[in-house]
Design a protein around this motif. Structure first.
Motif, mmCIF file in Angstrom:
data_model
loop_
_atom_site.group_PDB
_atom_site.id
_atom_site.type_symbol
_atom_site.label_atom_id
_atom_site.label_comp_id
_atom_site.label_asym_id
_atom_site.label_seq_id
_atom_site.Cartn_x
_atom_site.Cartn_y
_atom_site.Cartn_z
ATOM 1 N N ALA A 85 31.324 54.966 -10.374
ATOM 2 C CA ALA A 85 32.784 54.779 -10.581
ATOM 3 C C ALA A 85 33.245 53.859 -11.245
ATOM 4 N N ASP A 86 32.759 52.559 -11.115
ATOM 5 C CA ASP A 86 33.471 51.340 -11.789
ATOM 6 C C ASP A 86 33.022 51.314 -13.317
ATOM 7 N N GLN A 87 31.946 51.955 -13.767
ATOM 8 C CA GLN A 87 31.385 52.223 -15.008
ATOM 9 C C GLN A 87 32.359 53.219 -15.542
ATOM 10 N N TYR A 88 32.604 54.415 -14.741
ATOM 11 C CA TYR A 88 33.418 55.187 -15.431
ATOM 12 C C TYR A 88 34.800 54.824 -15.606
ATOM 13 N N VAL A 89 35.283 54.029 -14.823
ATOM 14 C CA VAL A 89 36.818 53.439 -15.025
ATOM 15 C C VAL A 89 36.648 52.505 -16.314
ATOM 16 N N ARG A 90 35.873 51.601 -16.331
ATOM 17 C CA ARG A 90 35.612 50.949 -17.508
ATOM 18 C C ARG A 90 35.473 51.714 -18.887
ATOM 19 N N SER A 91 34.627 52.803 -18.663
ATOM 20 C CA SER A 91 34.719 53.565 -19.900
ATOM 21 C C SER A 91 35.809 54.195 -20.364
ATOM 22 N N LEU A 92 36.554 54.849 -19.170
ATOM 23 C CA LEU A 92 37.790 55.175 -19.472
ATOM 24 C C LEU A 92 38.829 54.300 -19.986
ATOM 25 N N SER A 93 38.658 53.167 -19.562
ATOM 26 C CA SER A 93 39.667 52.208 -20.083
ATOM 27 C C SER A 93 39.358 51.639 -21.570
ATOM 28 N N THR A 94 38.211 51.903 -21.754
ATOM 29 C CA THR A 94 37.939 51.688 -23.524
ATOM 30 C C THR A 94 38.564 52.829 -24.384
ATOM 31 N N VAL A 95 38.799 53.908 -23.948
ATOM 32 C CA VAL A 95 39.636 54.795 -24.443
ATOM 33 C C VAL A 95 40.957 54.789 -24.406
ATOM 34 N N VAL A 96 41.442 54.496 -23.001
ATOM 35 C CA VAL A 96 42.857 54.161 -23.091
ATOM 36 C C VAL A 96 43.562 53.085 -23.625
ATOM 37 N N LEU A 97 42.580 51.937 -23.631
ATOM 38 C CA LEU A 97 42.955 50.728 -24.361
ATOM 39 C C LEU A 97 42.649 50.676 -25.889
ATOM 40 N N SER A 98 42.301 51.747 -26.482
ATOM 41 C CA SER A 98 41.955 51.749 -27.718
ATOM 42 C C SER A 98 43.120 51.487 -28.872
ATOM 43 N N ASP A 99 42.890 51.078 -29.951
ATOM 44 C CA ASP A 99 43.958 50.684 -30.955
ATOM 45 C C ASP A 99 45.105 52.072 -31.146
ATOM 46 N N ARG A 100 44.301 53.280 -31.254
ATOM 47 C CA ARG A 100 45.075 54.362 -31.514
ATOM 48 C C ARG A 100 45.744 54.605 -30.305
ATOM 49 N N ASN A 101 45.432 54.701 -29.234
ATOM 50 C CA ASN A 101 46.148 55.015 -28.000
ATOM 51 C C ASN A 101 47.307 53.993 -27.837
ATOM 52 N N LEU A 102 47.103 52.794 -27.929
ATOM 53 C CA LEU A 102 47.878 51.789 -27.761
ATOM 54 C C LEU A 102 49.217 51.775 -28.847
ATOM 55 N N ALA A 103 48.590 52.207 -30.048
ATOM 56 C CA ALA A 103 49.663 52.248 -31.118
ATOM 57 C C ALA A 103 50.700 53.449 -30.544
ATOM 58 N N LYS A 104 50.017 54.425 -30.029
ATOM 59 C CA LYS A 104 51.165 55.464 -29.510
ATOM 60 C C LYS A 104 52.187 54.983 -28.472
ATOM 61 N N LEU A 105 51.614 53.987 -27.592
ATOM 62 C CA LEU A 105 52.372 53.249 -26.619
ATOM 63 C C LEU A 105 53.677 52.370 -27.289
ATOM 64 N N LEU A 106 53.272 51.727 -28.334
ATOM 65 C CA LEU A 106 54.032 50.774 -29.259
ATOM 66 C C LEU A 106 55.127 51.981 -30.027
ATOM 67 N N ALA A 107 54.642 52.948 -30.433
ATOM 68 C CA ALA A 107 55.621 53.840 -31.231
ATOM 69 C C ALA A 107 56.562 54.575 -30.103
ATOM 70 N N GLU A 108 56.122 54.832 -28.927
ATOM 71 C CA GLU A 108 57.003 55.634 -27.855
ATOM 72 C C GLU A 108 58.016 54.416 -27.370
ATOM 73 N N HIS A 109 57.429 53.218 -27.074
ATOM 74 C CA HIS A 109 58.385 52.190 -26.265
ATOM 75 C C HIS A 109 58.628 50.977 -27.274
ATOM 76 N N GLN A 110 59.784 50.310 -27.095
ATOM 77 C CA GLN A 110 60.050 49.093 -27.626
ATOM 78 C C GLN A 110 59.580 48.025 -26.755
ATOM 79 N N LEU A 111 58.530 47.510 -26.680
ATOM 80 C CA LEU A 111 57.966 46.488 -25.971
ATOM 81 C C LEU A 111 58.285 45.052 -26.414
ATOM 82 N N TYR A 112 58.258 44.832 -27.500
ATOM 83 C CA TYR A 112 58.499 43.410 -28.203
ATOM 84 C C TYR A 112 59.446 43.663 -29.206
#
Length: 563
Positions: A85-112
């Motif tokens: 399960a820990d490996q699955y969570v880490r692999s899931l983190s690589t997808v969620v924390l990818s540049d494309r996904n984080l760019a969506k977060l910055l596009a939806e919210h003004q964090l900085y």
């Protein structure tokens, strides 16, 4: 009087005491303060100058975590449970924390505030502010009996200088983890369904081929299949019984034929028609006791008697006339009996015998001109008996052929059964595999639909991100403590180093260490009288250090409020 050498031999070197160490620190207090104060000043500047950072976090619990906590024996009972399960969570983190996904977060919210000016720097800063930590629980493994850590949940945290932005980012990340897990499981279920569909189609084609092979095998070995063994044995018993019955009938017909031949010879010897009439009347009287008046034999006897009384004779009748007579008798018999009645069948056989004689070219009975009606009747019965005997012989031959075929089937049954079992076993195995693939395909499709609908999630939000009430960092007290500890260690170290490299003689102990002899006496330090003038204890370096600390503290406060 003792010499210095004798005094040195009688005394041991004295070790330094606490007072001496305290004197060293007092003597080196300038160096101590010079090293410690800047470090403390830097720590205070960091403690006061670093801006507040707020952290909002949410915890996502894996399915079955509560059951594992309450009942460790449930570990590994779920077939879908992943031991990594820990490996699955880490692999899931690589997808969620990818540049494309984080760019969506910055596009939806003004964090900085400056994320629009430098997106790449904001993206790197965002990735550094996100923390994903695995939550494990120690349990006793029932299989090995040893304690092991089981992954039950993981936390997703986001740091920001504003608490509202920290909560928005953490909430978006938690939702992203849930959505990505759902998409991943849906893709897996769709892949399984597609794989099972392909395999089911392949097995279905294989099953169709085996069914065609089985049908060909059955058509090739008709009657020899093992499932027909009981029926073949039963038919064989009935055939044997029927053969015995036919042979019994043949024996009875042979005895009757011998009797008819003897009567025919006697009837041909008696020529007067009167004797024939009397013989016919006697036979009629005898049979009328046994049969009904509508019996075909009685009908035929009445016609012969009426013909003789009318002055005619049955002698000289053609085969066509006899055939017509037999047909009329058959018509009257069918009105009384069914087609299976022995008398009806006997008359039919007489008709068939007459038709065969007519077809062979005969026009009249061979003894029609010389035989009496009784002889004609006996000859007809004899011919019918011969016809029945021939039919029974043909039937017996047919039954023996059938019995031989049945025996051959039974003898060949074991070999046929072996081949049949091989074909049916392969077919049954293929059908079972086909049904299993269809079942698993349906399960995968249902699972995919359930995952898409959000009713079969493996992740459960245990705690949602909230707006933090206080800053998570920096730990100002910890920074100050660390700064003080580091200042103390550094200053003491510098004092020790200065003391080690200092060659000045400052007491009897230094003389003893250098010369190797103890002095006879030591003159103590003569302090000035109390009314004397003392030197001011505030040197320039202390004022400079104090000003430096004050300036750095002010700068830190200004930086903090400006941030």
């Amino acid at each position: 009087m003792q010499t210095p050498s004798s005094l040195n031999a009688g005394q041991e070197p004295q070790s330094a005491g606490f007072g001496e160490y305290l004197g060293i620190l007092r003597k080196r207090r300038k160096l101590l303060l010079l090293v410690a104060l800047p470090i403390i000043a830097i720590g205070a500047a960091l403690a006061l100058g670093l801006p507040d950072v707020y952290r909002s976090s949410g915890q996502i619990e894996l399915e079955g975590a509560q059951n594992i906590k309450q009942n460790p024996n449930a570990l590994g009972q779920d077939p879908d449970e992943s031991p990594y399960a820990d490996q699955y969570v880490r692999s899931l983190s690589t997808v969620v924390l990818s540049d494309r996904n984080l760019a969506k977060l910055l596009a939806e919210h003004q964090l900085y505030d400056d994320q629009a000016e430098d997106p790449s720097a904001a993206l790197s800063r965002l990735r550094g502010d996100i923390k994903v930590d695995i939550v494990t629980v120690p349990i006793l493994d029932p299989t090995t009996g040893r304690e092991r850590d089981v992954v039950t949940a993981f936390t997703v945290a986001y740091d920001n200088r504003q608490p509202e932005r920290a909560q928005q980012g953490a909430q978006w990340l938690v939702n992203s983890f849930l959505e990505e897990n759902r998409n991943d499981r849906r893709r897996q279920a769709a892949g399984k369904a597609e794989f099972f569909a392909r395999e089911a189609e392949r097995i279905r084609t294989h099953v169709a081929g085996l069914e065609a092979k089985l049908a060909e095998f059955k058509s090739k070995h008709v009657g020899k299949l093992p499932e027909l063994n009981e029926m073949n044995l039963s038919v064989m018993d009935r055939t044997e019984n029927e053969i015995q019955n036919v042979e019994s009938q043949m024996q009875a017909l042979r005895r009757e034929r011998v009797f008819l031949v003897a009567q025919l010879q006697q009837a041909r010897a008696a020529s007067p028609e009167t004797a024939n009439l009397r013989a016919l009347e006697d036979e009629y009287a005898r049979k009328s006791v046994q049969y009904d008046q509508s019996h075909p034999d009685l009908i035929m006897l009445r016609r012969q008697i009426d013909q003789l009384r009318a002055g005619g004779s049955a002698a000289g009748q053609s085969l066509q006339a006899q055939l017509q007579t037999q047909r009329s008798i058959l018509a009257e018999a069918r009105q009384r009996y069914s087609e299976d009645h022995p008398d009806v069948q006997r008359i039919q056989r007489n008709i068939e015998a007459l038709q065969a004689r007519i077809a062979s070219g005969e026009t009249a009975d061979r003894t029609a001109s010389a035989d009496s009606p009784m002889a004609i009747q006996l000859q007809t019965q004899l011919n019918a008996t011969d016809t029945q005997l021939a039919a029974l012989q043909a039937r017996a031959m047919e039954l023996r052929t059938k019995l031989s075929s049945l025996e051959g089937r039974i003898v060949a049954a074991p070999e046929v059964e072996r081949e049949y079992q091989a074909v049916t076993r392969d077919l049954a195995s293929a059908r079972a595999k086909y049904d299993e693939l269809l079942r698993r395909q349906m399960d995968a499709e249902v699972s995919e639909a359930a995952i898409a609908g959000g009713t079969a999630d493996k992740f459960r939000v245990k705690s949602t991100p909230k707006i933090p009430e206080g800053p998570a960092k920096p730990a100002r007290a910890a920074i100050m403590i660390i700064a003080v500890v580091l200042a103390l260690i550094a200053s003491v170290t510098m004092v020790i180093m200065a003391q080690l490299f200092d060659t000045t003689v400052r007491g009897a102990r230094d003389i003893q260490d250098i010369l190797g002899v103890a002095p006879l006496t030591a003159v103590p330090v003569i302090k000035r009288a109390s009314g004397g003038k003392r030197k001011a204890p505030a040197p320039a370096y202390a004022a400079t250090a104090a000003l430096a600390v004050l300036a750095m503290a002010c700068a830190a406060v200004v930086v903090r409020f400006m941030a």
